[in-house]
Design an enzyme around this catalytic site. Structure first.
Site, short mmCIF file in Angstrom:
data_model
loop_
_atom_site.label_atom_id
_atom_site.label_comp_id
_atom_site.label_asym_id
_atom_site.label_seq_id
_atom_site.Cartn_x
_atom_site.Cartn_y
_atom_site.Cartn_z
N GLY A 10 0.81 -1.22 0.00
CA GLY A 10 0.00 0.00 0.00
C GLY A 10 0.85 1.27 0.00
N ARG A 14 -1.59 8.89 3.65
CA ARG A 14 -1.84 9.80 4.78
C ARG A 14 -0.61 10.04 5.65
NH1 ARG A 14 -6.80 7.26 7.57
NH2 ARG A 14 -6.42 5.50 6.19
N GLU A 155 -17.18 -5.77 4.12
CA GLU A 155 -16.44 -4.52 4.26
C GLU A 155 -17.41 -3.38 4.59
OE1 GLU A 155 -12.99 -4.14 4.24
OE2 GLU A 155 -13.38 -6.26 4.49
C1 UD1 Z 1 -8.71 -4.38 5.49
C2 UD1 Z 1 -9.77 -5.49 5.52
C3 UD1 Z 1 -10.82 -5.16 6.57
C4 UD1 Z 1 -10.19 -4.96 7.91
C5 UD1 Z 1 -9.09 -3.91 7.83
C6 UD1 Z 1 -8.34 -3.88 9.14
C7 UD1 Z 1 -9.91 -6.36 3.24
C8 UD1 Z 1 -10.67 -6.34 1.99
N1 UD1 Z 1 -10.35 -5.58 4.23
O1 UD1 Z 1 -9.36 -3.22 5.02
O2 UD1 Z 1 -11.77 -6.20 6.64
O3 UD1 Z 1 -11.16 -4.57 8.86
O4 UD1 Z 1 -8.14 -4.22 6.79
O5 UD1 Z 1 -7.43 -2.81 9.13
O6 UD1 Z 1 -8.94 -7.08 3.35
N2 UD1 Z 1 -2.47 -3.89 0.72
C9 UD1 Z 1 -1.65 -4.37 -0.27
N3 UD1 Z 1 -2.12 -4.39 -1.56
C10 UD1 Z 1 -3.35 -3.96 -1.88
C11 UD1 Z 1 -4.18 -3.47 -0.86
C12 UD1 Z 1 -3.73 -3.45 0.45
O7 UD1 Z 1 -0.51 -4.77 -0.01
O8 UD1 Z 1 -3.69 -4.04 -3.06
C13 UD1 Z 1 -1.97 -3.85 2.11
C14 UD1 Z 1 -1.87 -2.47 2.67
O9 UD1 Z 1 -0.59 -1.92 2.45
C15 UD1 Z 1 -2.15 -2.69 4.14
C16 UD1 Z 1 -3.08 -3.88 4.15
O10 UD1 Z 1 -2.91 -4.53 2.92
O11 UD1 Z 1 -0.99 -3.04 4.84
C17 UD1 Z 1 -4.54 -3.51 4.37
O12 UD1 Z 1 -4.95 -2.69 3.32
P1 UD1 Z 1 -6.03 -1.54 3.54
O13 UD1 Z 1 -6.22 -0.85 2.25
O14 UD1 Z 1 -5.65 -0.72 4.71
O15 UD1 Z 1 -7.31 -2.40 3.87
P2 UD1 Z 1 -8.63 -1.86 4.56
O16 UD1 Z 1 -9.50 -1.26 3.53
O17 UD1 Z 1 -8.31 -1.05 5.73
#
Ligand code: UD1
Ligand code: MG
Length: 458
Positions: A10, A14, A155
Site C-alpha cells: 500500500g 496519509r 467490508e
Molecule cells: C482491510 C480489511 C478489513 C479490515 C481492515 C483492518 C480487506 C478487503 N479488508 O481493510 O476487513 O477490517 O483491513 O485494518 O482485506 N495492501 C496491499 N495491496 C493492496 C491493498 C492493500 O498490499 O492491493 C496492504 C496495505 O498496504 C495494508 C493492508 O494490505 O498493509 C490492508 O490494506 P487496507 O487498504 O488498509 O485495507 P482496509 O481497507 O483497511
C-alpha cells in the site's frame, strides 16, 4: 509447512511522506521489521513480503536479511490480489496442516503469543483474528449465523445498515490451509463497492466448502492497531511505551514517570534500578542492581555495573562501566568506552575507544580518545588526547597513578609512565618518564617597572 505473508504494498498516502509507510518506525524500528521479528518467532518455512509502492526502498532496507522473500504487487488491486501475488512462493499444501498466515506491514505490534493462538484456532479449518470495538467504523464486519458461527466478512463500504451495527471487526490477520487458500483466491472477484479483490471474501468461500472458520482475539487491543497516519503512529508509540514501562514497573524497576520513558530495544535491569524522566534506551541496555540513571539521558547499547550512577543529560553509546562508577552530568561516552570500577567521568568529558582504570577520574572538560588509562589516574580539566593527525589515529597510554595537569595536550602516540606528573598546560610530544614531573611551558616572568598605557591627551 508454514508460510507467513506480510502485506506491504500500500501507498500510505496519509503519512505525507517520501518514505514507504512500512519503513516508518515504531519503538525505533521500521514497522515492517517489527512484524518480521514477530513472524520469525513462529519459525515459519517462508516469510514473504508483498511489496508495491516503494518496493525498492523496502527491499533495500532488509537487504541483509536473507530469510525474506518478496512478491511484487503492481498495481494494487486489493488485499486478495496482494496475497495472490505471493502464491508462487508459498511452500506446502499437500498436508492438511500446511498453513499460510497473512499479516499487515502497517500493523506492527501483533505479538507472537497472539499469532500462536491464531494458529491453534485454525485447527482443522481457518482462523481470523477479530476484535470487538466501540466504534467499528471503517472496518470489515464479522457476520455470524444464529448459532454464532462465522459466515463471512463484509467490508464497511459494502455493508447494510444492519451490518454496520456489528461491532466485531476483522483485524485483517488470518491463518488458512495453504492449498485451500490458493483455491479460494482463484475464485474471488472484484464485484464490490471498491472494485477490489478482497482477501476477506475467502471466509465465505471457506464456509461454502465446509471448512469451519474460527475467530481468535489478541491479548491486547494495541496489537492490532494499524498505522495510516503520523497521528496513529504517535498514538501507537505511546501505547507501546506505556506497556513497556508497565512491564518494568512490575519487574521492580522504578520509573520517575512511566509516561516519560522510551525504550527502543531491550532493557534488562537488576534489583532497585531507578530511572528518572526523559531517558531514551536504544539497542541492548543492561543495568545491574542499584543503577541510577538521571533525567534526560540517552543510553544506546550500554552495560552498567552495580551501583553505577549516570547523572543528568549524559549520552552513552556502546560503552560499559563496572561497579560504582560515576558518569555525568553532561558526559559523552562514545563507542569503545570501558570504565573500570569506582572511576569517575564528569561534566563535558568525552571518551572514545578509551579504557579508564579503577578509581581513575576525568572530572571536567576533557577529550580522551584511543587511550589506555591505568588505575588511580587523575586527568585534569581541559586535558586532550591529540589522537588524530587528519589521516590516522594514534594511541595514548597513561599508566597507573599518573597525574595529568590541567589543560595538557597529549600528542599521540605517547606514553605517560607510572606515577608520572604532567605540569599544567603541558604539550606532551615525547613519553613522560615514570615518577617524574614533566612540563613544557615557557617560564613565567614579571616585567618590573612596567606601567599600563594611558590615554593620550589632545
Ligand atoms: C482491510 C480489511 C478489513 C479490515 C481492515 C483492518 C480487506 C478487503 N479488508 O481493510 O476487513 O477490517 O483491513 O485494518 O482485506 N495492501 C496491499 N495491496 C493492496 C491493498 C492493500 O498490499 O492491493 C496492504 C496495505 O498496504 C495494508 C493492508 O494490505 O498493509 C490492508 O490494506 P487496507 O487498504 O488498509 O485495507 P482496509 O481497507 O483497511
Ligand atoms: Mg486499513
Amino acid at each position: 509447512m508454514l508460510n507467513i505473508v506480510i502485506l506491504a504494498a500500500g501507498m500510505g498516502k496519509r503519512m505525507q511522506s517520501d518514505l514507504p509507510k512500512v519503513l516508518h518506525t515504531l519503538a525505533g524500528k521500521p514497522m515492517l521489521a517489527q512484524v518480521i521479528d514477530s513472524a520469525r518467532q513462529l519459525s515459519p518455512d517462508r516469510i514473504i513480503v508483498v511489496v508495491g509502492h516503494g518496493a525498492d526502498a523496502v527491499r533495500k532496507a532488509f537487504a541483509d536479511q536473507t530469510d525474506i522473500e518478496y512478491a511484487l504487487q503492481q498495481p494494487q488491486y486489493g488485499t486478495g490480489h496482494a496475497v495472490q501475488q505471493a502464491i508462487p512462493l508459498l511452500v506446502g499444501g499437500e498436508q492438511e496442516g500446511d498453513t499460510t498466515i497473512v499479516l499487515y506491514g502497517d500493523v506492527p505490534l501483533v505479538q507472537p503469543a497472539t499469532l500462536k493462538r491464531l494458529l491453534e484456532a485454525r485447527a482443522n479449518g481457518m482462523a481470523v483474528l477479530t476484535e470487538t470495538l466501540q466504534d467499528p467504523t471503517g472496518y470489515g464486519r464479522i457476520v455470524r449465523n444464529d448459532s454464532g458461527q462465522v459466515q463471512r466478512i463484509v467490508e464497511h463500504k459494502d455493508a447494510t445498515e444492519q451490518e454496520h451495527k456489528i461491532r466485531e471487526v476483522n483485524t485483517g490477520i488470518l491463518a488458512a490451509p495453504t492449498a485451500k487458500l490458493k483455491d479460494w483466491l482463484g475464485r474471488i472477484n472484484n464485484d464490490n463497492a471498491q472494485g477490489e479483490y478482497y482477501l476477506t471474501d475467502t471466509i465465505a468461500l471457506s464456509v461454502q466448502d465446509n471448512v469451519p472458520v474460527n475467530a481468535a482475539q489478541p491479548d491486547a487491543n494495541w496489537e492490532t492497531l494499524g498505522v495510516n497516519s503520523r497521528v496513529q503512529q504517535a498514538q501507537l508509540e505511546r501505547a507501546w511505551q506505556a506497556e513497556q514501562a508497565q512491564r518494568l514497573l512490575v519487574q521492580g524497576v522504578s520509573l520517575a514517570d512511566p509516561a516519560r520513558f522510551d525504550l527502543r530495544g531491550t532493557l534488562e535491569c537488576g534489583r532497585d534500578v531507578f530511572i528518572d524522566v526523559g531517558c531514551v534506551f536504544e539497542g541492548t541496555v543492561t543495568l545491574a542492581d542499584g543503577v541510577r540513571v538521571g533525567p534526560h539521558c540517552v543510553l544506546r547499547n550500554v552495560t552498567l555495573g552495580a551501583g553505577t550512577r549516570v547523572e543528568a543529560f549524559s549520552h552513552l553509546e556502546q560503552a560499559t562501566a563496572a561497579e560504582n562508577v560515576k558518569i555525568g552530568p553532561y558526559a559523552r561516552l562514545r563507542p569503545g568506552t570501558v570504565l573500570a570500577a569506582e572511576s569517575h567521568v564528569g561534566n563535558f568529558v568525552e571518551l572514545k575507544k578509551t579504557t579508564l582504570g579503577q578509581g581513575s577520574k576525568a572530572n571536567h572538560l576533557a577529550y580522551l580518545g584511543d587511550a589506555e588509562i591505568g588505575a588511580q589516574v587523575n586527568i585534569g580539566a581541559g586535558t586532550i588526547t591529540c589522537n588524530y593527525d587528519g589521516v590516522n589515529k594514534f594511541k595514548t597510554t597513561i599508566e597507573d597513578g599518573a597525574f595529568i595537569g590541567s589543560d595538557s595536550q597529549l600528542v599521540a602516540p605517547v606514553t605517560v609512565g607510572k606515577g608520572a606528573t604532567l605540569g599544567a598546560g603541558t604539550t606532551l610530544t615525547k613519553d613522560a618518564p615514570a615518577d617524574k614531573l614533566t612540563l613544557s611551558r615557557t617560564r613565567q616572568t614579571t616585567i618590573e617597572n612596567w606601567t599600563r598605557p594611558t590615554k593620550k591627551q589632545d
